[in-house]
Motif scaffolding. Structure first.
Motif, short mmCIF file in Angstrom:
data_model
loop_
_atom_site.label_atom_id
_atom_site.label_comp_id
_atom_site.label_asym_id
_atom_site.label_seq_id
_atom_site.Cartn_x
_atom_site.Cartn_y
_atom_site.Cartn_z
N VAL A 63 -0.89 -5.93 -3.99
CA VAL A 63 -1.96 -4.93 -4.04
C VAL A 63 -3.10 -5.29 -3.09
CG1 VAL A 63 -3.71 -3.88 -5.54
CG2 VAL A 63 -1.38 -4.14 -6.35
N HIS A 64 -3.36 -6.57 -2.94
CA HIS A 64 -4.43 -6.99 -2.04
C HIS A 64 -4.18 -6.45 -0.62
CE1 HIS A 64 -7.69 -9.54 -0.57
NE2 HIS A 64 -6.91 -9.74 0.49
N ASP A 65 -2.93 -6.54 -0.18
CA ASP A 65 -2.61 -6.02 1.15
C ASP A 65 -2.69 -4.49 1.19
OD1 ASP A 65 -2.26 -8.56 2.28
OD2 ASP A 65 -0.18 -8.64 1.60
N VAL A 66 -2.38 -3.85 0.09
CA VAL A 66 -2.53 -2.38 0.01
C VAL A 66 -4.00 -2.01 0.20
CG1 VAL A 66 -2.40 -0.37 -1.51
CG2 VAL A 66 -0.48 -1.97 -1.39
N TYR A 67 -4.91 -2.77 -0.40
CA TYR A 67 -6.34 -2.49 -0.20
C TYR A 67 -6.71 -2.57 1.28
CZ TYR A 67 -6.87 -3.40 -5.26
OH TYR A 67 -6.77 -3.38 -6.63
N HIS A 68 -6.18 -3.57 1.97
CA HIS A 68 -6.45 -3.67 3.41
C HIS A 68 -5.97 -2.42 4.13
CE1 HIS A 68 -7.92 -7.77 4.22
NE2 HIS A 68 -7.19 -8.15 3.17
N VAL A 69 -4.77 -1.95 3.78
CA VAL A 69 -4.18 -0.80 4.44
C VAL A 69 -4.98 0.47 4.13
CG1 VAL A 69 -2.13 0.68 4.50
CG2 VAL A 69 -1.87 -1.80 4.55
N LEU A 70 -5.27 0.71 2.87
CA LEU A 70 -5.97 1.94 2.49
C LEU A 70 -7.39 2.01 3.05
CD1 LEU A 70 -4.82 2.47 -1.20
CD2 LEU A 70 -4.13 3.78 0.82
N THR A 71 -8.05 0.88 3.08
CA THR A 71 -9.44 0.88 3.57
C THR A 71 -9.53 0.59 5.05
OG1 THR A 71 -9.75 -1.47 3.01
CG2 THR A 71 -10.36 0.17 1.32
N ASN A 72 -8.35 0.42 5.69
CA ASN A 72 -8.28 0.13 7.13
C ASN A 72 -9.15 -1.07 7.49
OD1 ASN A 72 -7.25 0.59 9.69
ND2 ASN A 72 -8.98 1.87 10.28
#
Length: 151
Positions: A63-72
């Motif tokens: 999920v931590h990496d998903v946050y990076h992706v979603l928030t660019n």
């Protein structure tokens, strides 16, 4: 030099933090499975993020990496601090969020205006930090970002 110290600190606390606070299951997906999603999907963008930044999948921390992706958000120390301020603004309150924000205050106070801007962006977004993203990997990333006002 201080960013290297912060990176070492983050790496040192990752395993104890994961053991003490992460009770969720690993997604048990491979990089190829992420990349097999359609090119506009969250899963594909997650896989691309990992490849671009030469990162491996970290079980229970997907999920931590998903946050990076979603928030660019990038992967530098300043980027990480900005993202944690964003997530705090979105309502996420974990020891890791507080630790990262505190290091931002102590070591990078000259960026405080930027941190506050990201906090405000997180407040303007609809609450998303606690979604089950493992079930959303096939959804177009723009749909998620627009639906939750993630900027």
């Amino acid at each position: 030099m201080k960013d290297k110290i912060i990176e070492i600190l983050y790496k040192l606390i990752k395993k104890p933090y994961q053991f003490m606070f992460k009770k969720n299951d690993s997604w048990n997906l491979t990089l190829e499975e992420y990349l097999n999603n359609s090119e506009n999907s969250l899963g594909f963008h997650l896989g691309s993020f990992l490849v671009k930044n030469n990162l491996s999948i970290q079980p229970q921390l997907e999920v931590h990496d998903v946050y990076h992706v979603l928030t660019n958000t990038g992967t530098t120390v300043i980027d990480e601090i900005n993202m944690q301020f964003y997530l705090f603004g979105n309502g996420k309150q974990t020891p890791f969020v507080y630790i990262v924000m505190m290091t931002g205050f102590v070591f990078h106070s000259r960026h405080l205006k930027q941190f506050i801007t990201n906090y405000k962006k997180g407040k303007q977004a609809h609450k998303f930090y606690d979604l089950d993203f493992s079930k959303m990997l096939a959804i177009p990333i723009r749909t998620i970002q627009s639906g939750f006002n993630i900027k």
